[in-house]
Each structure stands twice: as structure tokens, then as C-alpha cells.
Design an enzyme around this catalytic site. Sequence first.
Site, PDB file in Angstrom:
ATOM      1  N   GLY A  82     -35.258 -16.933  -5.270  1.00  0.00           N
ATOM      2  CA  GLY A  82     -35.088 -17.701  -3.690  1.00  0.00           C
ATOM      3  C   GLY A  82     -36.301 -17.988  -3.246  1.00  0.00           C
TER       4      GLY A  82
ATOM      5  N   GLY B  73     -40.525 -20.486  -9.173  1.00  0.00           N
ATOM      6  CA  GLY B  73     -40.822 -18.767  -7.994  1.00  0.00           C
ATOM      7  C   GLY B  73     -41.936 -17.979  -9.027  1.00  0.00           C
TER       8      GLY B  73
ATOM      9  N   GLY C   7     -41.818 -13.980  -8.919  1.00  0.00           N
ATOM     10  CA  GLY C   7     -41.955 -12.562  -8.339  1.00  0.00           C
ATOM     11  C   GLY C   7     -41.205 -11.419  -9.459  1.00  0.00           C
ATOM     12  N   GLU C   8     -40.983 -13.212 -10.477  1.00  0.00           N
ATOM     13  CA  GLU C   8     -40.870 -12.020 -12.073  1.00  0.00           C
ATOM     14  C   GLU C   8     -41.253 -12.083 -13.087  1.00  0.00           C
ATOM     15  OE1 GLU C   8     -35.212 -11.346 -11.581  1.00  0.00           O
ATOM     16  OE2 GLU C   8     -36.187 -12.718 -12.682  1.00  0.00           O
TER      17      GLU C   8
ATOM     18  N   LEU D 173     -46.412 -21.514  -2.774  1.00  0.00           N
ATOM     19  CA  LEU D 173     -46.474 -21.331  -0.736  1.00  0.00           C
ATOM     20  C   LEU D 173     -47.103 -20.249  -0.114  1.00  0.00           C
ATOM     21  CD1 LEU D 173     -42.975 -21.571  -0.731  1.00  0.00           C
ATOM     22  CD2 LEU D 173     -44.210 -23.387  -1.414  1.00  0.00           C
TER      23      LEU D 173
ATOM     24  N   GLY E 108     -39.004  -7.660   1.036  1.00  0.00           N
ATOM     25  CA  GLY E 108     -40.280  -7.362  -0.122  1.00  0.00           C
ATOM     26  C   GLY E 108     -41.533  -7.962   0.025  1.00  0.00           C
ATOM     27  N   THR E 109     -40.500  -9.506  -0.689  1.00  0.00           N
ATOM     28  CA  THR E 109     -41.267 -10.281  -1.041  1.00  0.00           C
ATOM     29  C   THR E 109     -42.020 -11.248   0.231  1.00  0.00           C
ATOM     30  OG1 THR E 109     -39.061 -11.577  -1.059  1.00  0.00           O
ATOM     31  CG2 THR E 109     -39.713 -10.970  -2.969  1.00  0.00           C
TER      32      THR E 109
ATOM     33  N   PHE F 220     -34.784  -5.814  -6.897  1.00  0.00           N
ATOM     34  CA  PHE F 220     -35.158  -5.446  -8.252  1.00  0.00           C
ATOM     35  C   PHE F 220     -34.058  -5.928  -8.969  1.00  0.00           C
ATOM     36  CE2 PHE F 220     -39.332  -2.475  -6.902  1.00  0.00           C
ATOM     37  CZ  PHE F 220     -39.586  -3.570  -6.181  1.00  0.00           C
TER      38      PHE F 220
HETATM   39 MO1  MOS Z   1     -33.427 -10.190  -9.599  1.00  0.00          MO
HETATM   40  S1  MOS Z   1     -32.951  -8.868 -11.528  1.00  0.00           S
HETATM   41  O1  MOS Z   1     -32.373 -10.642 -10.118  1.00  0.00           O
HETATM   42  O2  MOS Z   1     -32.838  -8.850  -8.423  1.00  0.00           O
END
Ligand code: MOS
Length: 732
Positions: free
Chosen positions: A511, A689, A691-692, A617, A469-470, A243
Amino acid sequence: MQFDKPATTNPIDQLKVVGKPIHRIDGELKTTGRATYAYEWHDPDMQYAYGYPVGAAIAKGQVISIDSSVAKQAHGVLDVLTTLDLGDLKKGKMNTARLFGGKQVQHYHQAIAVVVAETFEQARAAATLIKVEYAPEQGAFDLRSELDNATMPDPSTEPESSTGDFHAAFVVAPVTLDAEYSTPDQSHSMMEPHASIAAWKGEEVTVWTSSQMIDWWRSDLAITLGIDKEKVHLMSPFIGGGFGGKLFLRVDAVLAALAAKTVGRPVKVALPRPMMPNNTTHRPATIQRIRIGAEQDGKITAVAHESWSGDLPGGGPETAVMQTRLLYSGDNRMTAMKLATLDLPEGNAMRAPGEAPGLMALEIAMDEMAEKLGLDPIEFRIINDTQVDPEHPERPFSYRDLIGCLRLGAERFGWDKRARPATRREGSWMIGMGVATAFRNNLVMTSGARVTLDQEGIITVETDMTDIGTGSYTIIAQTAAEMMGVDIEKVAVQLGDSRFPVSAGSGGQFGANSATSGVYAACVKLRDAVASKLGFNSADAIFENGQVRVGNRSFPLSEAAGAEGLVGEDKIEWGKLAETHQQSTFGGHFVEVAVDVYTGETRIRRMLAVCAAGRVLNPITARSQVIGAMTMGAGAALSEELAVDMRRGFFVNHDLAGYEVPVHADIPHQDVIFLDETDPYSSPMKAKGVGELGLCGVSAAIANAVYNATGIRVRDYPITLDKLIGRLPEVV
Ligand code: MOS
């Protein structure tokens, strides 16, 4: 490979493997406990010793003396290394605070010693025998009382922006809002603590650790140890969450390396959980002022967003105003960030830094404005949608379908059943619905990979990319399988090793798109190598079913590989598309809550996120990212807060008993929908992305739902019972 023109049709578009709901290929290792985390590496030939870190008991000042004589005599103890023995070790480039070395204490629990013993328990017990004498100094710990001392942060952080004339437009706007919001310090609280094992062979050190960014860590560890980067080998193939807390080198790696050198044995060091919040970084608290002016019809004419945060000297601001520069239209705009010097632990990136706390404020403000205008909050957002960067109208968004997210979400969630504030009851529960926009920029990073083909027809991908974990392993395997025309079972993925090509790493939700694009580039090279070995032109070759075909001739890939195999290595590099076009990701968050009319207890009942983030993806791993982020947003809205001891300068609730992250009982029915879209400006993968994104805005949607349920506006996170209970309606 230089990516400087929008992607056209390429092998990924076949979507035979990419885009499919494939379960994580590392899932079995994870669920059976065979994925090796940093502290768990075990080589029966190695005689591990155990290091236990000691943190400073003051927030600011100097260490005068450390008496470790008794500790050194304790059973099993091999040695004690102190910050005074080592003198000033060089700080790496990425951290603001020093990790170890020297007498200065910059923050509470900064490491000052490590005890090394035969067992973990012996090291821990001996650590209590160390006597430290300090010369403490008074520090500044309270953001609010430092507001007047806050200054403009370094220009490299782009602290200010202005378009048109905000002040002139705001005073004449018929409908206005001027409100202050605050967000607390937050802790990453990932499952796996920071942990490292170090082992030296001559002048070279191998460190098994838990890192999001292998190459950043490698560089900074080399600087701190004073050795060449080539002499540092880092391994981090499996990671139990980060995180943002594992973006930058942490002290466990430094202490393990120093201790291993000293005792001449491999040493394991983990940060005890209660040391994590003060020893490492956190998301800094913010105080934010938002002003919005609009015409009666709901068009925003003026918007200003200012944010104050604090950090150690040399640190940076929490960039909470950034999304406000891009999210809604309006001709007259102003944003500003101010930075106070605080002697709390280092503030730094935590999942969606900037946008997460920024949207916690902005998206309540939008809800408040909609109410003042008598508009539905979704309609108000749609009226102010923009297809261009509002500060630089010549820059379009590469692709933006925020309206699609909000409209589809409203329909699926049953938004039309939302009632006026504090009018819907079920027994003692007050029921409310809230909405908020999700917005997070799509960053891209240079990313490399090496792909080999062997004579069994197996494709092996090697990159120093991490999987925190992604699902990195899985989407990378999907990418290579698609590019080379093989089943995913024929692809092996090796990650998290500094001997592999340098990748984007895991952070900033860059990522997935960046790392798979790097694998794409390497696979293009491998396709060329296969074609040229067979005497084809790769542009004419079709890769499918483990074969290469040109016209009516076809060969198995394994045959092309031959005994020596074939290799393709490349990296993706980015041209100017991210400058000419604003690349962002979008979503709509919908939340239903129930608030107990007697106690103020808030229960989230339903959550829905509709996301627009380019090509998905893998719908399973992408969905898990958004679900996890929504869960994190539930914590940010309702419970998470590092409580600052304003006299002593540390986070008091520095463990998982006191810092309350959501538990299963807090999490209701959650659903995620992805709009079916591609963004050719983002990469050859046409992905962005996620993830966020899922964290951005969700806490405000919860706050807005609490308001809709109760009629109580809380602008000060987290929305705990005490902020509601005195204002709840009279019950008769
Ligand atoms: Mo994120 S806060 O760039 O792992």
C-alpha cells in the site's frame, strides 16, 4: 505513468516533507472518536434498521428448512431474510466460500439468515427464535489426518520448485537437519469488527463498510447483487484494522444491501465478535518439513522446504515455502506445497501470508543448524547470504542488506552477552536470547490518484486508497506536499471512496509504496498543468514555498489555479523491474525472554528489529507498523491458536476471551531501527513496504530465545506452558 526504469533524482529526494517524523494527520480524529467507522455513520434524516446475522450450526451439509415465523412476529422485527429465500446468489471472484444464498453449507457459521428490526437488540433477540433444520454431512477437519490425501495445488500457485539435485546433495552433506514444524490456524482479530450500512436510492446502493480493497469489494458486491458495478458506491474512509481479514468482500455488506432493499430503509449489519473467526477467513494451519545440509564451514549445500495446509474445495495453499526460494544460498534446493481439502472456514491471507508461518519454521531450522555446526546463528546466516535469487542466479536482488541488519542488531542488542543454552539464571527465571531473519517481498500494484489545486492554494488528493490504521493519509499528504512544494497543512487527503481513482488498496505491504507512487504520478500531471497554465515548461519550474518559480519569475500556486482550479490525474503502472530484479525487504529480529523454571511461563523482556526496506516515508508511522507486527508475532509465538473441534468442524475459541492475542502485560521494551537506504528499483518513491516485514521471523526469534533460555526446542506453535513444563530442568 509507466515505471520501467530505475528512478533517478526527482522532487521526492528533497526530503523536506517525505521522510520526516510527522504525526498522523488523522490522529486527532482517531483519538477523539471523530473518525467515523463503518457502523457509526449517522445521518439524522435516515431511519436506520438493524440486521443481525445468523450463522450455520453445522460445518457441512444442507439447510433443509428455516422457520422464521415466530421471529417475524417478535417485537420490532421488520423482516427475516434467509438463504433459502434468496437461492443461489452469484459468488464474487475473490472468495472461495459463498457468502450468502442457497441451501449448501460449506463451513460453520456461514451466514444463513439475517433478522432486520427497529433496534439492534430486537434483531438479536429475534434471531434466537429462528428454527433451522439441517442435513449434516461428515466433513474433513484435521489437517494431520488428511496429509496422505493432500494434493498438488493449482499450478498458478507455483507449488513446486527445484534447482540442482537436492536429494543427492543432502545425503552426502556432513551436517544435516531434518525436522518438522507446525503452525496453527490463526484469526486476524482486528479491533473493528466487519460492519456495513447499506442504503438504496432507486437502483443504486451506497455501502459504508470496512474494507481494505475498495475496488475488489465493489466488483464482488455488484456480482453478488446482480447489478452493474457503476450502481455500487462504497465508502470506507476509516478502518479499525484488517490484517488481511478485510481484503475480500464480507457478508455484512451483502446482508446489509439485501436487507436494505427488502425493508426499503438503510440497514446496519455488524458481525458479532463470536461469529468472526468461523464466518470469515483465517490464516490456515501448516505442517512443514525442513531439511538442510551444510559443509562443516557452514555453507549450505542442500535445502528443502515442504509445507502442507488445507482449505475448502477450490481454495489455495498457505504459501509457507516462498521465502525459502529466495532467502539463503545453496546450490541444491527443493520446495513443495501440498493442499488438503478441509471443511473448515475459508483459509486466506493474513498479514504476511506465506512468509509469516514459513519463517516461523525456517528460522528455527536455521537456529538448529547453526547449533549443529557450532556456529553463531548470525554468522551462519551471513555465510549463506546471497545477492541473487538462488533459484535464478541471473536475477539480482534490487537491493539487499540483510547482513547490515543482523550486524547492527547484534551490536545494539548486546548479542555478545548471549550464553549457552540453559545456563543463564536470574532467580527462578531462565534467561535467553534469540535471533531470526525478517524477509518479505516488496509487491507493487497499479495505483491511481487525482490531485486538485484550488485558488486558496490548497491541494486535495483523492484516491480510493484505504488507511487501515497504517498512516496512509499522512504519507499521501507528505508525498503531495513534497511534489507541489507546499506545507503539509496545505494538503487535504480524501480516501476510501469508490468515486475516486482506483488505488493499490491496503494489503501485502504494497500500500504505502504503490499508493504514494500513484500520488506522485498524479502530481507530475498537476505540475504540468500548473506550468502550462503559466506558460512555463514544467521541467524548468521549481515548486517551493507555495510558489512556482522559473528563473527569476515566480507565481503563487493559488494564482495559477485561478477560479476553476487545476487537476492532475494519473496512475502508476509497473514495467518489468520486478521481474528482472528481485525486490524484497529485510530485517533482523532480536529477542530476550525469561522463562519461569517452575511453571514454564514465558515473558518477553526485550525486542529489537533492524529493518532494511528502502526509503522510510515517515519514521513514526513505519516504526508503528513494525512495533505492531512484533506484537502480533509475540501472539503467534506464545498464545494464538484457533482450536479446531475435530468432530464438529469449527473453531471453538471464537472470541477474544478464548483466542488469546497479546495484552499490554505481554509486551516488553520494543525498539526498531531502519537502515538508511533507498531502492531506486522499487518506485519513484524509492520506498518499499514495512507493514508485514515486522511480523516475518519474529516468532521464530522468540522460539529461539526460549530454546536458549531453557534448552527446550519447541517446534509446534504456540509455545504454551504445557509444551515446556514437563521438560524443564530439575530444580534443587
Ligand atoms: Mo494483507 S494479508 O495482504 O492484508
